[in-house]
Design a protein around this motif. Structure first.
Motif, PDB file in Angstrom:
ATOM      1  N   LEU A   1      -2.852  20.263 -24.896  1.00  0.00           N
ATOM      2  CA  LEU A   1      -3.818  19.238 -24.494  1.00  0.00           C
ATOM      3  C   LEU A   1      -3.428  17.881 -25.067  1.00  0.00           C
ATOM      4  CD1 LEU A   1      -7.298  20.991 -24.891  1.00  0.00           C
ATOM      5  CD2 LEU A   1      -6.155  20.368 -22.760  1.00  0.00           C
ATOM      6  N   ASP A   2      -3.026  17.864 -26.333  1.00  0.00           N
ATOM      7  CA  ASP A   2      -2.629  16.602 -26.962  1.00  0.00           C
ATOM      8  C   ASP A   2      -1.363  16.031 -26.331  1.00  0.00           C
ATOM      9  OD1 ASP A   2      -4.767  16.729 -28.688  1.00  0.00           O
ATOM     10  OD2 ASP A   2      -3.593  17.430 -30.416  1.00  0.00           O
ATOM     11  N   ALA A   3      -0.409  16.906 -26.002  1.00  0.00           N
ATOM     12  CA  ALA A   3       0.895  16.448 -25.514  1.00  0.00           C
ATOM     13  C   ALA A   3       0.898  16.143 -24.024  1.00  0.00           C
ATOM     14  CB  ALA A   3       1.963  17.499 -25.818  1.00  0.00           C
ATOM     15  N   PHE A   4       0.232  16.979 -23.235  1.00  0.00           N
ATOM     16  CA  PHE A   4       0.328  16.871 -21.774  1.00  0.00           C
ATOM     17  C   PHE A   4      -0.963  16.454 -21.079  1.00  0.00           C
ATOM     18  CE2 PHE A   4       3.175  20.401 -23.108  1.00  0.00           C
ATOM     19  CZ  PHE A   4       4.388  19.799 -22.820  1.00  0.00           C
ATOM     20  N   GLY A   5      -2.086  16.627 -21.766  1.00  0.00           N
ATOM     21  CA  GLY A   5      -3.368  16.312 -21.136  1.00  0.00           C
ATOM     22  C   GLY A   5      -4.066  17.535 -20.596  1.00  0.00           C
ATOM     23  N   TYR A   6      -3.364  18.652 -20.509  1.00  0.00           N
ATOM     24  CA  TYR A   6      -3.960  19.904 -20.073  1.00  0.00           C
ATOM     25  C   TYR A   6      -3.194  21.066 -20.698  1.00  0.00           C
ATOM     26  CZ  TYR A   6      -1.250  17.686 -16.228  1.00  0.00           C
ATOM     27  OH  TYR A   6      -0.378  16.928 -15.472  1.00  0.00           O
TER      28      TYR A   6
ATOM     29  N   PRO B   1       0.821  -1.207   0.000  1.00  0.00           N
ATOM     30  CA  PRO B   1       0.000   0.000   0.000  1.00  0.00           C
ATOM     31  C   PRO B   1       0.853   1.253   0.000  1.00  0.00           C
ATOM     32  CG  PRO B   1       0.000  -1.018   2.173  1.00  0.00           C
ATOM     33  CD  PRO B   1       0.678  -1.984   1.254  1.00  0.00           C
ATOM     34  N   GLY B   2       0.369   2.252  -0.680  1.00  0.00           N
ATOM     35  CA  GLY B   2       1.104   3.520  -0.743  1.00  0.00           C
ATOM     36  C   GLY B   2       0.152   4.682  -0.618  1.00  0.00           C
ATOM     37  N   GLY B   3       0.678   5.881  -0.686  1.00  0.00           N
ATOM     38  CA  GLY B   3      -0.141   7.071  -0.615  1.00  0.00           C
ATOM     39  C   GLY B   3      -0.706   7.416  -1.979  1.00  0.00           C
ATOM     40  N   ALA B   4      -1.052   8.667  -2.143  1.00  0.00           N
ATOM     41  CA  ALA B   4      -1.637   9.110  -3.404  1.00  0.00           C
ATOM     42  C   ALA B   4      -0.550   9.395  -4.432  1.00  0.00           C
ATOM     43  CB  ALA B   4      -2.480  10.353  -3.172  1.00  0.00           C
ATOM     44  N   VAL B   5      -0.882   9.139  -5.694  1.00  0.00           N
ATOM     45  CA  VAL B   5      -0.050   9.565  -6.809  1.00  0.00           C
ATOM     46  C   VAL B   5      -0.417  11.015  -7.096  1.00  0.00           C
ATOM     47  CG1 VAL B   5       0.504   9.188  -9.238  1.00  0.00           C
ATOM     48  CG2 VAL B   5       0.045   7.238  -7.738  1.00  0.00           C
ATOM     49  N   LEU B   6       0.567  11.891  -7.145  1.00  0.00           N
ATOM     50  CA  LEU B   6       0.312  13.323  -7.281  1.00  0.00           C
ATOM     51  C   LEU B   6       0.581  13.798  -8.708  1.00  0.00           C
ATOM     52  CD1 LEU B   6       1.955  14.535  -3.951  1.00  0.00           C
ATOM     53  CD2 LEU B   6      -0.426  13.874  -4.373  1.00  0.00           C
ATOM     54  N   PRO B   7      -0.084  14.851  -9.131  1.00  0.00           N
ATOM     55  CA  PRO B   7       0.118  15.350 -10.502  1.00  0.00           C
ATOM     56  C   PRO B   7       1.584  15.691 -10.773  1.00  0.00           C
ATOM     57  CG  PRO B   7      -1.770  16.424  -9.463  1.00  0.00           C
ATOM     58  CD  PRO B   7      -1.070  15.651  -8.388  1.00  0.00           C
ATOM     59  N   ASP B   8       2.083  15.205 -11.919  1.00  0.00           N
ATOM     60  CA  ASP B   8       3.465  15.512 -12.294  1.00  0.00           C
ATOM     61  C   ASP B   8       3.617  15.783 -13.787  1.00  0.00           C
ATOM     62  OD1 ASP B   8       3.127  12.981 -13.340  1.00  0.00           O
ATOM     63  OD2 ASP B   8       4.633  12.008 -12.076  1.00  0.00           O
ATOM     64  N   GLY B   9       2.500  15.793 -14.524  1.00  0.00           N
ATOM     65  CA  GLY B   9       2.574  16.042 -15.953  1.00  0.00           C
ATOM     66  C   GLY B   9       2.983  14.847 -16.774  1.00  0.00           C
ATOM     67  N   CYS B  10       3.151  13.694 -16.131  1.00  0.00           N
ATOM     68  CA  CYS B  10       3.674  12.505 -16.798  1.00  0.00           C
ATOM     69  C   CYS B  10       2.568  11.491 -17.096  1.00  0.00           C
ATOM     70  CB  CYS B  10       4.741  11.831 -15.937  1.00  0.00           C
ATOM     71  SG  CYS B  10       6.172  12.865 -15.576  1.00  0.00           S
ATOM     72  N   MET B  11       2.886  10.546 -17.978  1.00  0.00           N
ATOM     73  CA  MET B  11       2.075   9.365 -18.220  1.00  0.00           C
ATOM     74  C   MET B  11       2.952   8.145 -17.982  1.00  0.00           C
ATOM     75  SD  MET B  11       0.092  10.705 -21.650  1.00  0.00           S
ATOM     76  CE  MET B  11      -0.807   9.165 -21.899  1.00  0.00           C
TER      77      MET B  11
ATOM     78  N   LEU C   1      -0.284  22.977 -16.791  1.00  0.00           N
ATOM     79  CA  LEU C   1       1.015  22.311 -16.766  1.00  0.00           C
ATOM     80  C   LEU C   1       2.009  23.112 -15.939  1.00  0.00           C
ATOM     81  CD1 LEU C   1       2.917  20.055 -17.742  1.00  0.00           C
ATOM     82  CD2 LEU C   1       3.452  21.520 -19.709  1.00  0.00           C
ATOM     83  N   GLY C   2       1.998  24.429 -16.090  1.00  0.00           N
ATOM     84  CA  GLY C   2       2.892  25.256 -15.296  1.00  0.00           C
ATOM     85  C   GLY C   2       2.652  25.100 -13.809  1.00  0.00           C
ATOM     86  N   ARG C   3       1.386  25.022 -13.413  1.00  0.00           N
ATOM     87  CA  ARG C   3       1.061  24.809 -11.995  1.00  0.00           C
ATOM     88  C   ARG C   3       1.601  23.467 -11.513  1.00  0.00           C
ATOM     89  NH1 ARG C   3      -4.967  24.740 -11.100  1.00  0.00           N
ATOM     90  NH2 ARG C   3      -4.362  24.760  -8.897  1.00  0.00           N
TER      91      ARG C   3
END
Length: 237
Positions: free
Chosen positions: A168-173, A21-31, A178-180
């Motif tokens: 949007l196509d490259a990063f999802g947003y 078990p682990g914690g949450a996966v946090l936004p990092d701009g990755c796939m 993405l900057g945030r």
């Protein structure tokens, strides 16, 4: 347990393993490309915290092996725009032919370390697919230098709407989100080694400590202090 190492074969990618078990996966701009339970899956770009190990058809806490692509590099390889996978975990067989994915999953699982199989899969696929959108690298670099969206659009010779669509196509947003996310990751890296919050806010470009707090809570669901080292969590853990 979680461990990771840089991929020597896939530029900018990270190979990782998570057990238990682990914690949450946090936004990092990755796939991420994942292998677990004999299945290949894709984790899309997140806009908020996602429970670690929450995969359709899998019990939480099982072992996972993954390859995390650098922001903006996975869509060309996978053949699907990033925004279609935003905040989702999907079977690779939903993106590629099922028979091919079953063969690739078996081949990946045959490696002593499935991460090596994921790396080889990505390397071979990259040789047969087109390169990532060059605008993605320019956007990443510009955002890290603190460029505004208007300045970024001028840098790459696009209108702001065109830049938004390409992002949007490259990063999802879009580039603002993405900057945030990229700024959040820089802030978390400093918080995790015990840097005082006021210093973190100044170092990564937040208006003040209150701004840091609002952004960290909005994107991770936790306060900045929750990401700082504690007696039972070493810096960087």
């Amino acid at each position: 347990m979680y461990e990771e190492r840089a991929s020597p074969l896939v530029p900018g990618a990270v190979l990782w393993r998570s057990d238990g078990p682990g914690g949450a996966v946090l936004p990092d701009g990755c796939m991420d490309l994942l292998w677990t339970g004999g299945r290949l899956l894709v984790a899309g770009p997140d806009t908020g915290p996602h429970p670690a190990g929450e995969i359709p058809g899998e019990a939480p806490g099982g072992p996972f092996w993954g390859l995390r692509f650098a922001p903006g590099t996975a869509p060309a390889l996978l053949g699907v725009p990033a925004h279609e996978l935003r905040d989702r975990r999907v079977e690779l067989a939903g993106l590629w032919p099922g028979a091919e994915v079953r063969r690739l999953a078996e081949r990946t699982g045959a490696y002593t370390d499935p991460r090596d199989g994921l790396e080889e899969l990505a390397r071979a696929r990259a040789a047969d697919s087109g390169p990532p959108d060059p605008v993605a690298a320019a956007v990443r670099a510009g955002l890290r230098r603190g460029r505004s969206v208007a300045a970024l659009a001028r840098d790459v010779g696009l209108g702001e709407r065109q830049l938004h669509r390409r992002s949007l196509d490259a990063f999802g947003y879009g580039p603002r989100t993405l900057g945030r996310v990229l700024r959040l990751q820089r802030a978390l890296a400093l918080l995790r080694i015990g840097t005082p919050q006021a210093q973190v806010a100044y170092a990564v470009g937040y208006a003040d400590q209150a701004h840091l707090g609002r952004e960290v809570r909005a994107l991770t669901g936790r306060t900045p202090g929750a990401h700082a080292p504690t007696p039972d969590r070493a810096p960087g853990g």
